[in-house]
Write a protein that holds these residues in place. Structure first.
Motif, PDB file in Angstrom:
ATOM      1  N   TYR A   5      11.588   3.682  -7.608  1.00  0.00           N
ATOM      2  CA  TYR A   5      11.301   3.418  -8.737  1.00  0.00           C
ATOM      3  C   TYR A   5      11.504   4.722  -9.644  1.00  0.00           C
ATOM      4  CZ  TYR A   5       8.443  -0.311  -6.628  1.00  0.00           C
ATOM      5  OH  TYR A   5       8.094  -1.480  -5.979  1.00  0.00           O
ATOM      6  N   SER A   6      11.360   5.997  -9.046  1.00  0.00           N
ATOM      7  CA  SER A   6      11.658   7.245  -9.961  1.00  0.00           C
ATOM      8  C   SER A   6      12.891   7.233 -10.277  1.00  0.00           C
ATOM      9  CB  SER A   6      11.082   8.439  -9.100  1.00  0.00           C
ATOM     10  OG  SER A   6       9.833   8.336  -8.726  1.00  0.00           O
ATOM     11  N   ARG A   7      13.956   6.829  -9.408  1.00  0.00           N
ATOM     12  CA  ARG A   7      15.298   6.908  -9.951  1.00  0.00           C
ATOM     13  C   ARG A   7      15.746   5.877 -10.776  1.00  0.00           C
ATOM     14  NH1 ARG A   7      18.882   5.404  -5.195  1.00  0.00           N
ATOM     15  NH2 ARG A   7      20.251   6.604  -6.576  1.00  0.00           N
TER      16      ARG A   7
ATOM     17  N   GLN B  14      17.564   2.820   1.289  1.00  0.00           N
ATOM     18  CA  GLN B  14      17.596   2.114   0.036  1.00  0.00           C
ATOM     19  C   GLN B  14      18.787   1.110  -0.111  1.00  0.00           C
ATOM     20  OE1 GLN B  14      17.075   4.724  -3.401  1.00  0.00           O
ATOM     21  NE2 GLN B  14      14.952   5.337  -2.409  1.00  0.00           N
ATOM     22  N   ARG B  15      19.817   1.616   0.597  1.00  0.00           N
ATOM     23  CA  ARG B  15      20.872   0.622   0.535  1.00  0.00           C
ATOM     24  C   ARG B  15      20.727  -0.478   0.828  1.00  0.00           C
ATOM     25  NH1 ARG B  15      23.832   4.854   3.093  1.00  0.00           N
ATOM     26  NH2 ARG B  15      24.843   6.168   1.449  1.00  0.00           N
TER      27      ARG B  15
ATOM     28  N   GLY C 256       6.815  12.761   2.527  1.00  0.00           N
ATOM     29  CA  GLY C 256       6.712  11.493   3.725  1.00  0.00           C
ATOM     30  C   GLY C 256       7.714  10.647   3.579  1.00  0.00           C
ATOM     31  N   VAL C 257       8.388   9.997   4.665  1.00  0.00           N
ATOM     32  CA  VAL C 257       9.407   9.005   4.660  1.00  0.00           C
ATOM     33  C   VAL C 257       8.761   7.717   4.245  1.00  0.00           C
ATOM     34  CG1 VAL C 257       9.263   8.581   7.019  1.00  0.00           C
ATOM     35  CG2 VAL C 257      11.500   8.418   5.795  1.00  0.00           C
ATOM     36  N   GLU C 258       7.493   7.479   4.243  1.00  0.00           N
ATOM     37  CA  GLU C 258       6.853   6.376   3.756  1.00  0.00           C
ATOM     38  C   GLU C 258       7.301   5.941   2.252  1.00  0.00           C
ATOM     39  OE1 GLU C 258       5.282   9.063   4.765  1.00  0.00           O
ATOM     40  OE2 GLU C 258       3.789   9.620   3.612  1.00  0.00           O
ATOM     41  N   HIS C 259       7.660   6.824   1.704  1.00  0.00           N
ATOM     42  CA  HIS C 259       7.904   6.464   0.398  1.00  0.00           C
ATOM     43  C   HIS C 259       9.606   6.270   0.071  1.00  0.00           C
ATOM     44  CE1 HIS C 259       3.975   8.335  -0.286  1.00  0.00           C
ATOM     45  NE2 HIS C 259       3.812   7.195  -0.943  1.00  0.00           N
ATOM     46  N   ALA C 260      10.252   6.337   0.958  1.00  0.00           N
ATOM     47  CA  ALA C 260      11.663   6.340   1.150  1.00  0.00           C
ATOM     48  C   ALA C 260      12.205   5.386  -0.102  1.00  0.00           C
ATOM     49  CB  ALA C 260      12.110   5.867   2.325  1.00  0.00           C
TER      50      ALA C 260
ATOM     51  N   ASP D  58      -7.307  -8.370  -1.852  1.00  0.00           N
ATOM     52  CA  ASP D  58      -7.359  -7.387  -3.113  1.00  0.00           C
ATOM     53  C   ASP D  58      -7.081  -8.095  -4.320  1.00  0.00           C
ATOM     54  OD1 ASP D  58      -7.439  -5.085  -1.355  1.00  0.00           O
ATOM     55  OD2 ASP D  58      -5.372  -4.710  -1.511  1.00  0.00           O
ATOM     56  N   GLN D  59      -6.968  -9.361  -4.424  1.00  0.00           N
ATOM     57  CA  GLN D  59      -7.155 -10.066  -5.644  1.00  0.00           C
ATOM     58  C   GLN D  59      -6.282  -9.818  -6.721  1.00  0.00           C
ATOM     59  OE1 GLN D  59     -10.085 -12.789  -6.633  1.00  0.00           O
ATOM     60  NE2 GLN D  59      -9.764 -12.902  -4.441  1.00  0.00           N
ATOM     61  N   THR D  60      -5.013  -9.434  -6.150  1.00  0.00           N
ATOM     62  CA  THR D  60      -4.051  -9.148  -7.179  1.00  0.00           C
ATOM     63  C   THR D  60      -2.551  -9.427  -6.548  1.00  0.00           C
ATOM     64  OG1 THR D  60      -3.335  -7.212  -8.284  1.00  0.00           O
ATOM     65  CG2 THR D  60      -3.937  -6.889  -6.159  1.00  0.00           C
ATOM     66  N   VAL D  61      -1.572  -9.479  -7.628  1.00  0.00           N
ATOM     67  CA  VAL D  61      -0.259  -9.721  -7.076  1.00  0.00           C
ATOM     68  C   VAL D  61       0.423  -8.146  -6.569  1.00  0.00           C
ATOM     69  CG1 VAL D  61      -0.222 -11.391  -8.784  1.00  0.00           C
ATOM     70  CG2 VAL D  61       0.446  -8.979  -9.442  1.00  0.00           C
ATOM     71  N   LEU D  62       1.288  -8.529  -5.869  1.00  0.00           N
ATOM     72  CA  LEU D  62       2.151  -7.190  -5.211  1.00  0.00           C
ATOM     73  C   LEU D  62       3.494  -7.073  -5.660  1.00  0.00           C
ATOM     74  CD1 LEU D  62       0.305  -7.375  -1.781  1.00  0.00           C
ATOM     75  CD2 LEU D  62      -0.229  -5.788  -3.359  1.00  0.00           C
ATOM     76  N   ALA D  63       4.282  -6.026  -5.590  1.00  0.00           N
ATOM     77  CA  ALA D  63       5.627  -5.942  -5.641  1.00  0.00           C
ATOM     78  C   ALA D  63       6.346  -6.444  -4.098  1.00  0.00           C
ATOM     79  CB  ALA D  63       5.914  -4.579  -6.069  1.00  0.00           C
ATOM     80  N   ASN D  64       7.535  -6.879  -4.217  1.00  0.00           N
ATOM     81  CA  ASN D  64       7.949  -7.163  -3.104  1.00  0.00           C
ATOM     82  C   ASN D  64       7.985  -5.934  -2.225  1.00  0.00           C
ATOM     83  OD1 ASN D  64       8.808  -9.560  -4.056  1.00  0.00           O
ATOM     84  ND2 ASN D  64      11.010  -9.267  -3.672  1.00  0.00           N
ATOM     85  N   GLU D  65       8.172  -4.903  -2.711  1.00  0.00           N
ATOM     86  CA  GLU D  65       8.140  -3.509  -1.893  1.00  0.00           C
ATOM     87  C   GLU D  65       6.744  -3.384  -1.108  1.00  0.00           C
ATOM     88  OE1 GLU D  65       9.317  -3.872  -4.753  1.00  0.00           O
ATOM     89  OE2 GLU D  65      11.359  -3.289  -4.927  1.00  0.00           O
ATOM     90  N   GLN D  66       5.880  -3.910  -1.631  1.00  0.00           N
ATOM     91  CA  GLN D  66       4.381  -3.688  -1.051  1.00  0.00           C
ATOM     92  C   GLN D  66       4.184  -4.686  -0.203  1.00  0.00           C
ATOM     93  OE1 GLN D  66       2.798  -3.459  -5.217  1.00  0.00           O
ATOM     94  NE2 GLN D  66       2.435  -1.233  -4.924  1.00  0.00           N
ATOM     95  N   VAL D  67       5.110  -5.618   0.276  1.00  0.00           N
ATOM     96  CA  VAL D  67       4.593  -6.696   1.245  1.00  0.00           C
ATOM     97  C   VAL D  67       5.576  -6.323   2.405  1.00  0.00           C
ATOM     98  CG1 VAL D  67       4.836  -9.109   1.667  1.00  0.00           C
ATOM     99  CG2 VAL D  67       4.556  -8.402  -0.523  1.00  0.00           C
TER     100      VAL D  67
END
Length: 830
Positions: free
Chosen positions: A553-555, A224-225, A543-547, A167-176
């Motif tokens: 991030y929203s919090r 999250q914990r 969906g739980v995929e956004h747990a 994708d030729q871009t950096v990713l957040a830790n959460e996206q790996v």
RNA sequence: GCGGCGGUGGCGCAAUCGGCUGACGCGGUGCCCUCAAAAGGCACUGUCCUUCGGGACGUGUGGGUUCGAGUCCCACCCGCCGCACCA
């Protein structure tokens, strides 16, 4: 005679048209504060518009819509908006392939989604619709970025970051995920790059603590914990005297310091080569590190992989006793966690133990169970301290209880300036810049003389320019848009260049629920007073995929914005419901490659929107995964919708001079009373299922039971049947709004959504007799009719006299009789 | 390894506070309606035994508490999800 039957195609468009024309579900922001009904903000996660909505969307919005309708009918003012998470890679990758501008493709998808949400009959306040790719929206995304920048919560730094070469871009830790790009699955590389970050780690403790204040599923909180990964311990400094450098390490077990017999650094540690330089191990270290760095995360992280490493040829001093212990580089130490270096205590840590055995290093036990002779070796490496553990081989600290000893050791280190209590987190700052085109531009300008300059608020939005070539080349495609990049410095008006990276799309979706509250505000992202009228979201559904990603991030956003006094809540989503997936008929996750995809458009064509909505809720508990079954939707279509429609058709007052009504008959008797009672039972059941839990499956089965009951007594008083059918329509409305409205109108001439939610009459829930369960030794031997509220001895008598019980007593001695009023009697015999 | 959630008919599941296991739907069987079919309606449908009255058994396994356990407690087995060489 043309046959009359349930035809959703004739019913559904009629109501959709009315709701669209009248804007039935729009709700005012009520600046005068005149509406004192309790507010309810019901929200489903906003969709990423791609092609057409799938069956998971249908379930998501059917769930939220049922709640929204229910809340309206019980007298709340309900905010139920809709929008689109419209920036993102798929549209851009599509543009690279086809040349179609991402905006064109995205807007086309949005039109399809909007169309289907209407056809599903979802009760949306369309006056608040938004797309995160619209300048009127992302203007405020940029504004929030600047607010974070002002507070130093947005910053730039060079760091080892995850780079997806595909994708030729950096990713957040959460996206790996497992070392791979969560989007394309390509292996992620680590690169040293200067990037933008949000300082979410500043909020780690609050994000953790406030989980206690929100009504979320336990597993989401647990995730999250886990992700925040807070651990308490100490930072302890080990000094390398030869080079005069101090190396702090983090440990959760400072009580084991006297057991540290060697010291290990991660291959990525910046000092590794410097330490090895000039020693006999120099070459070996180079080879080892190079090999380690080229391993994939899977290879390196394999659980049962034997321990490897190389000596660095240096020693560090253990601060508690000055002992010189050898240094190693080994890949079981991670640069990302703690300080990238550890003290190794082989007696009390499995991994260190494995390494010590492999390299023949000393193992020194320093904690032992009290009274034991100290033979437990490396046991208890991760186990919590128990009251009866004591320190041994620890000089002045020997003999101390392990918990106290830990405290004492760190306090001593602190006094000596060699360490201190410390808390470590797994959570990293959120990397938000992306080297891609289709995202929100970062409103920063680089000026040779002024440096990094934020774009002034009044110049927002920094609009995304049109470009020809979307192909990423290791830098943002925006860098090629020279007219756009070159800009006058807002500060000195000299030549300057724009930031060409765009923001992670999770930034866009981290605040959209705030914008809905005041979606048409041109002067500000929102009016704080309006937010106060709506926030927080009372029920969030997705969906739980956004747990972790979206929900964390929203919090963070809400907490940061609250700290800036821009809003008044600490949490965005007071309650969260995570829906289960609809699986393909084969029980597998739907995917076009498996050929098991059920398209909502086909389903709606065949059965109508109401049947589709009811079925996805009836299929099972809504938080569980469930496999699609075509026979299942046929059942809902027949047994629930078709039968209710036929009842309404049969029972509708067709003029005849009388006003149509489905009022409750005054003094029903016999079958009519039975039917009326069942209606009240259903009201009570559905209300409790909706209000106290998300049991839509059982709510629907109660409505089916009511309909079955009306069918069971075809010759009962028509008014009682009409009342019951009207009740069924009313209860069904939140799930099947079209048929609910249609059947209710046929029976009553009124609009069901303008009617209050029905009340269950407690008198009708009571029956004068009930079926008394008669047990002998806990086994059911008979059932007899008994008067409700009968005295205990009366029930006991009825039970003992019953035939079934008599037959099982056989003259045995009665030891005891248990009476549960209005329920059962259990005779205990010996 | 750590954390979370589950295990009940042929299938999806229900049983909400320790009190009738299997609501509701699917599937199956029989019947009614029909010239026929579709549509629709009604009834039955956990297993085994039965002298047809009924009886025994049955909620992953083993134990326990209790008058009574799918539900509570202990131990274990299996499955799913998240995290994981996290110091």
């Amino acid at each position: 005679m043309d046959e009359r039957r349930y035809e959703p195609k004739q019913i559904e468009p009629k109501w959709q048209e009315i709701w669209a024309r009248e804007g039935t579900w729009e709700v005012s922001n009520d600046p005068e504060n005149t509406d004192h009904r309790e507010k309810s903000y019901v929200l489903e996660m906003l969709p990423y518009p791609s092609g057409e909505p799938h069956i998971g969307h249908l379930k998501n919005y059917a769930l939220g819509d049922a709640i929204a309708h229910f809340h309206r009918r019980i007298g709340r003012r309900v905010l139920h908006p809709m929008g689109y998470d419209a920036f993102g890679l798929p549209a851009e990758n599509n543009a690279i392939k086809t040349g179609v501008h991402p905006r064109v493709a995205t807007d086309r998808s949005i039109a399809a989604y909007r169309h289907w949400f209407h056809r599903w009959g979802i009760s949306i306040d369309w006056s608040r619709e938004l797309g995160t790719h619209e300048p009127s929206y992302y203007r405020w995304t940029q504004w929030i970025f600047l607010k974070l920048f002002e507070r130093d919560l947005a910053y730039r730094k060079t760091a080892a970051v995850n780079w997806c070469p595909n994708d030729q871009t950096v990713l957040a830790n959460e996206q790996v995920i497992d070392g791979r790009c969560e989007r394309c699955g390509h292996l992620v590389e680590v690169r040293q790059l200067e990037q933008w970050f949000f300082r979410i780690t500043d909020y780690a403790d609050r994000l953790l603590e406030d989980l206690g204040t929100i009504d979320w599923p336990e597993h989401v909180k647990a995730m999250q914990r886990n992700w925040i990964g807070r651990s308490e311990g100490a930072e302890v400094v080990f000094g390398c005297e030869e080079l005069g450098i101090d190396y702090p390490v983090f440990t959760t077990r400072p009580d084991t310091l006297f057991g540290a017999t060697f010291f290990v650094m991660a291959p990525e540690h910046p000092d590794v080569f410097r330490l090895a330089e000039g020693t006999e191990h120099e070459r070996e270290v180079h080879e080892y590190v190079n090999r380690a760095l080229t391993e994939t995360p899977e290879q390196r992280g394999a659980v049962d992989k034997p321990k490897t490493g190389v000596p660095l040829g240096r020693t560090v001093a253990n601060p508690v006793n000055g002992e010189q212990i050898p240094m190693f580089v080994a890949d079981y130490v991670l640069m990302e966690y703690g300080t990238g270096a550890i003290m190794a205590v082989p007696a009390h840590d499995q991994r260190d133990y494995d390494f010590a055995v492999a390299f023949d290093l000393p193992i020194r036990q320093v904690v032992a169970a009290q009274g034991a002779d100290g033979q437990d070796g490396q046991d208890g490496a991760f186990s919590a301290h128990t009251e009866n553990e004591v320190l041994i081989n620890s000089e002045a600290f020997s003999g101390m209880n392990a918990v106290e000893g830990q405290q004492a050791i760190v306090e001593w280190l602190d006094r000596e300036g060699k360490g201190h209590f410390s808390v470590n987190y797994k959570l990293r700052d959120w990397l938000v810049s992306r080297q891609r085109y289709w995202g929100c531009p970062i409103p920063i300008v680089y000026c040779d003389s002024c440096g990094m300059v934020p774009v002034p608020e009044e110049q927002l939005p920094v609009e995304l320019p049109n470009i020809e070539d979307y192909q990423p080349q290791g830098r943002s495609p925006l860098a090629a848009a020279e007219d756009w990049v070159n800009v006058a410095c807002p500060n000195c008006h000299g030549p300057a260049k724009r930031e060409t990276d765009t923001m992670d799309t999770f930034v866009d979706s981290s605040w959209y629920y705030l914008r809905y509250c005041d979606a048409r505000n041109d002067h500000a992202a929102w009016d704080r007073r309006v937010l106060r009228r709506w926030m927080p979201v009372d029920q969030y559904i997705g969906g739980v995929e956004h747990a972790i990603l979206h929900l964390m991030y929203s919090r963070f956003f809400v907490k940061a914005l609250a700290d800036m006094e821009l809003l008044d809540v600490q949490e965005p989503f007071q309650a969260l419901f995570t829906q289960g997936m609809i699986l393909g008929p084969d029980g597998n996750k739907m995917s076009s490659s498996k050929g098991n995809v059920i398209a909502p458009s086909d389903i709606i064509e065949r059965f109508g929107a109401d049947a589709a909505r009811c079925y996805v809720l009836f299929i099972g508990p809504p938080d569980q995964d469930a496999a699609w079954a075509t026979t299942g939707i046929e059942g809902v279509h027949r047994r629930l919708l078709g039968r209710l429609w036929r009842l309404a058709d049969e029972l509708a007052d067709r003029g005849g001079g009388k006003p149509t009504n489905a009022e409750e008959p005054v003094d029903p008797e016999g079958d009519a009373l039975t039917i009326v009672r069942k209606a009240h039972w259903a009201i009570d059941k559905v209300t409790r299922d909706m209000a106290t839990r998300f049991a839509f499956n059982t709510a629907l089965s109660a409505i089916i039971e009511l309909i079955n009951e009306i069918y069971r007594y075809p010759h009962a008083d028509p008014q009682a049947r009409r009342f019951a059918a009207g009740t069924a329509a009313s209860l069904l409305f939140p799930f099947a709004p079209h048929l609910g409205a249609e059947a209710y109108e046929m029976l009553t001439g009124r609009r069901v959504w303008e009617e209050p939610w029905p009340d269950a009459d407690p008198e009708r829930l009571q029956t004068e007799t009930f079926e008394l369960v008669c047990q002998v030794n806990g086994k059911v031997r008979d059932r007899v009719n008994a008067p409700t509220g009968a005295a205990r001895d009366e029930l006991e008598r009825l039970c003992l006299e019953s035939r079934g019980v008599q037959a099982h007593l056989n003259g045995q001695e009665i030891a005891k009789v248990i009476v549960v009023p209005d329920k059962l009697v259990n005779v205990v015999v010996r």
